[in-house]
Design a protein around this motif. Sequence first.
Motif, PDB file in Angstrom:
ATOM      1  N   ASN A 247      -7.378   8.928 -12.906  1.00 23.86           N
ATOM      2  CA  ASN A 247      -6.605   9.763 -13.270  1.00 23.86           C
ATOM      3  C   ASN A 247      -6.183   9.981 -14.770  1.00 23.86           C
ATOM      4  O   ASN A 247      -5.470  10.996 -15.190  1.00 23.86           O
ATOM      5  CB  ASN A 247      -5.284   9.671 -12.480  1.00 23.86           C
ATOM      6  N   PHE A 248      -6.510   9.160 -15.493  1.00 24.98           N
ATOM      7  CA  PHE A 248      -6.380   9.051 -17.036  1.00 24.98           C
ATOM      8  C   PHE A 248      -7.480   9.340 -17.990  1.00 24.98           C
ATOM      9  O   PHE A 248      -7.663   9.224 -19.291  1.00 24.98           O
ATOM     10  CB  PHE A 248      -5.706   7.874 -17.249  1.00 24.98           C
ATOM     11  N   ASP A 249      -8.677   9.624 -17.146  1.00 22.02           N
ATOM     12  CA  ASP A 249      -9.850   9.912 -18.028  1.00 22.02           C
ATOM     13  C   ASP A 249      -9.802  11.193 -18.517  1.00 22.02           C
ATOM     14  O   ASP A 249      -9.551  12.437 -17.882  1.00 22.02           O
ATOM     15  CB  ASP A 249     -11.176  10.022 -16.751  1.00 22.02           C
ATOM     16  N   PRO A 250     -10.017  11.295 -20.022  1.00 22.59           N
ATOM     17  CA  PRO A 250      -9.745  12.639 -20.619  1.00 22.59           C
ATOM     18  C   PRO A 250     -10.665  13.649 -20.363  1.00 22.59           C
ATOM     19  O   PRO A 250     -10.595  14.917 -20.669  1.00 22.59           O
ATOM     20  CB  PRO A 250      -9.625  12.133 -21.975  1.00 22.59           C
ATOM     21  N   SER A 251     -11.787  13.185 -19.740  1.00 23.41           N
ATOM     22  CA  SER A 251     -13.057  14.098 -19.749  1.00 23.41           C
ATOM     23  C   SER A 251     -12.989  14.600 -18.182  1.00 23.41           C
ATOM     24  O   SER A 251     -13.779  15.413 -17.694  1.00 23.41           O
ATOM     25  CB  SER A 251     -14.373  13.424 -19.896  1.00 23.41           C
ATOM     26  N   GLY A 252     -12.153  14.148 -17.229  1.00 21.97           N
ATOM     27  CA  GLY A 252     -12.239  14.397 -15.815  1.00 21.97           C
ATOM     28  C   GLY A 252     -11.084  15.456 -15.760  1.00 21.97           C
ATOM     29  O   GLY A 252     -10.701  16.158 -16.418  1.00 21.97           O
ATOM     30  N   ASN A 253     -11.001  15.635 -14.464  1.00 22.60           N
ATOM     31  CA  ASN A 253     -10.082  16.985 -13.850  1.00 22.60           C
ATOM     32  C   ASN A 253      -8.744  16.477 -13.283  1.00 22.60           C
ATOM     33  O   ASN A 253      -8.357  17.367 -12.673  1.00 22.60           O
ATOM     34  CB  ASN A 253     -11.005  17.925 -13.052  1.00 22.60           C
ATOM     35  N   LYS A 254      -8.426  15.361 -13.461  1.00 26.79           N
ATOM     36  CA  LYS A 254      -7.123  14.601 -12.784  1.00 26.79           C
ATOM     37  C   LYS A 254      -6.073  14.346 -13.964  1.00 26.79           C
ATOM     38  O   LYS A 254      -4.877  13.755 -13.518  1.00 26.79           O
ATOM     39  CB  LYS A 254      -7.554  13.507 -11.987  1.00 26.79           C
ATOM     40  N   LEU A 255      -6.375  14.483 -15.196  1.00 21.36           N
ATOM     41  CA  LEU A 255      -5.486  14.222 -16.315  1.00 21.36           C
ATOM     42  C   LEU A 255      -4.084  14.977 -16.171  1.00 21.36           C
ATOM     43  O   LEU A 255      -3.011  14.264 -16.504  1.00 21.36           O
ATOM     44  CB  LEU A 255      -5.900  14.554 -17.531  1.00 21.36           C
ATOM     45  N   SER A 256      -4.169  15.957 -15.520  1.00 20.41           N
ATOM     46  CA  SER A 256      -2.767  16.599 -15.354  1.00 20.41           C
ATOM     47  C   SER A 256      -1.860  15.990 -14.380  1.00 20.41           C
ATOM     48  O   SER A 256      -0.751  15.616 -14.324  1.00 20.41           O
ATOM     49  CB  SER A 256      -2.754  18.203 -14.883  1.00 20.41           C
ATOM     50  N   ARG A 257      -2.457  15.297 -13.200  1.00 21.01           N
ATOM     51  CA  ARG A 257      -2.084  14.304 -12.180  1.00 21.01           C
ATOM     52  C   ARG A 257      -1.302  13.242 -13.002  1.00 21.01           C
ATOM     53  O   ARG A 257      -0.280  12.870 -12.566  1.00 21.01           O
ATOM     54  CB  ARG A 257      -3.060  14.228 -11.145  1.00 21.01           C
ATOM     55  N   GLY A 258      -2.361  12.688 -13.768  1.00 21.59           N
ATOM     56  CA  GLY A 258      -1.896  11.457 -14.496  1.00 21.59           C
ATOM     57  C   GLY A 258      -0.590  11.565 -15.084  1.00 21.59           C
ATOM     58  O   GLY A 258       0.344  10.871 -15.278  1.00 21.59           O
ATOM     59  N   LYS A 259      -0.490  12.642 -15.957  1.00 20.33           N
ATOM     60  CA  LYS A 259       0.806  13.154 -16.830  1.00 20.33           C
ATOM     61  C   LYS A 259       2.061  13.125 -16.024  1.00 20.33           C
ATOM     62  O   LYS A 259       2.914  13.099 -16.452  1.00 20.33           O
ATOM     63  CB  LYS A 259       0.521  14.405 -17.603  1.00 20.33           C
ATOM     64  N   LYS A 260       1.887  13.975 -14.747  1.00 23.80           N
ATOM     65  CA  LYS A 260       2.980  14.189 -13.948  1.00 23.80           C
ATOM     66  C   LYS A 260       3.372  12.656 -13.261  1.00 23.80           C
ATOM     67  O   LYS A 260       4.535  12.468 -13.081  1.00 23.80           O
ATOM     68  CB  LYS A 260       2.637  15.109 -12.747  1.00 23.80           C
ATOM     69  N   PHE A 261       2.336  12.141 -12.921  1.00 21.29           N
ATOM     70  CA  PHE A 261       2.636  10.660 -12.431  1.00 21.29           C
ATOM     71  C   PHE A 261       3.588   9.559 -13.318  1.00 21.29           C
ATOM     72  O   PHE A 261       4.464   8.979 -13.010  1.00 21.29           O
ATOM     73  CB  PHE A 261       1.292   9.694 -12.156  1.00 21.29           C
ATOM     74  N   LEU A 262       3.219   9.889 -14.785  1.00 23.06           N
ATOM     75  CA  LEU A 262       3.848   9.100 -15.699  1.00 23.06           C
ATOM     76  C   LEU A 262       5.223   9.789 -16.143  1.00 23.06           C
ATOM     77  O   LEU A 262       6.244   8.613 -16.072  1.00 23.06           O
ATOM     78  CB  LEU A 262       3.092   9.099 -17.093  1.00 23.06           C
ATOM     79  N   THR A 263       5.513  10.877 -15.836  1.00 21.69           N
ATOM     80  CA  THR A 263       6.811  11.363 -15.910  1.00 21.69           C
ATOM     81  C   THR A 263       7.660  11.136 -14.452  1.00 21.69           C
ATOM     82  O   THR A 263       8.781  10.693 -14.657  1.00 21.69           O
ATOM     83  CB  THR A 263       6.669  13.177 -15.682  1.00 21.69           C
ATOM     84  N   LEU A 264       7.095  10.835 -13.188  1.00 21.32           N
ATOM     85  CA  LEU A 264       7.915  10.406 -12.218  1.00 21.32           C
ATOM     86  C   LEU A 264       7.945   9.084 -11.922  1.00 21.32           C
ATOM     87  O   LEU A 264       9.318   8.534 -11.625  1.00 21.32           O
ATOM     88  CB  LEU A 264       6.963  10.968 -10.993  1.00 21.32           C
ATOM     89  N   TYR A 265       6.949   8.132 -12.628  1.00 20.55           N
ATOM     90  CA  TYR A 265       7.099   6.850 -12.435  1.00 20.55           C
ATOM     91  C   TYR A 265       7.131   5.899 -13.811  1.00 20.55           C
ATOM     92  O   TYR A 265       6.862   4.661 -13.804  1.00 20.55           O
ATOM     93  CB  TYR A 265       5.833   6.200 -11.931  1.00 20.55           C
ATOM     94  N   GLY A 266       7.208   6.576 -14.750  1.00 18.28           N
ATOM     95  CA  GLY A 266       7.133   6.018 -16.102  1.00 18.28           C
ATOM     96  C   GLY A 266       8.077   5.081 -16.338  1.00 18.28           C
ATOM     97  O   GLY A 266       7.783   3.598 -16.801  1.00 18.28           O
ATOM     98  N   ASP A 267       9.248   5.267 -15.948  1.00 15.55           N
ATOM     99  CA  ASP A 267      10.411   4.265 -16.003  1.00 15.55           C
ATOM    100  C   ASP A 267      10.007   2.940 -15.130  1.00 15.55           C
ATOM    101  O   ASP A 267      10.778   1.773 -15.477  1.00 15.55           O
ATOM    102  CB  ASP A 267      11.661   4.748 -15.892  1.00 15.55           C
TER     103      ASP A 267
END
Length: 296
Positions: A247-267
Amino acid sequence: MLPAEILKNTGAYSDLEEPVILASGELGIYYINTEKIMPDEGTWKKYGNNDHAMIQHACAMTIRDKQFSRIIDLVTNLVESKLPKIGTMAISGGQRRDWLFSGPVAAKLQVPHISLYKDGKISLVQPNGKKEDIDSIKKLNDFYAVHVVDLLTKGSSVYEGNKSWVPNLRSHGAKIKDLVTIVNRKQGGEERLKKISIKTTSIIDIDHQFFNDYSQNPDRAIAYFSNPKAWGEKYLREHGTLALLENFDPSGNKLSRGKKFLTLYGDILKEAGKMQELSNSVKKRYKYQLSNLLKN
């Protein structure tokens, strides 16, 4: 065969060995792809956003497949009991998986199908196949609609924003008070829809009983279902994020999911000492700094 059994047997429900990041950024441990109830190997996708062609294809599939036909019959019976006997009755469905179910229901009942698009466009498909674009406010004044969806989660696509399904119908004059869903994930959608005077009826509920009957790991599934956020936090503390790296592959199509994931679970990741592990893994595999994702 019970509808829930059809969902399982067609692969429309499947357990996952490892969690995945959902479009919302939350963790999920099972997939529900309701469209697989119609076993056409994904042929429906070739029709793109052509609602008429997709509806014709789905209607043909009710003749070819008994299980899909049974689901459509169940939905049709439910919808028919909710349609008022005055005015012009119609079935509505949203772009585009809804059409696989709403379309055949409209055809069986011989009523117009209201196709709703994500950009706010509306088209009306008559039982004889004639299609008309609805581009003026109040053009649906005499219509009483029942909305059919393939899957209900939190209900945001149905009620959130002027272009979502129910507000858009109502802004064009249609009257609507009922929604029928093939699958209800029981994530609060029906409660939210009740606030806008929409009653939800479902064919299949994803709940404790469903997991006991059809999950390969019911205890795990029930624990997740009872509190997805708490389950996700516990998983991350214990296992980290290595199973989620794609989900953190910059060439893939899931990067937006990775970003939302970090917003939710980063802490949580920082608190558990797992954020640096993720950052190091991303740098090693994809050659970029994870911190750059958060800046964009």
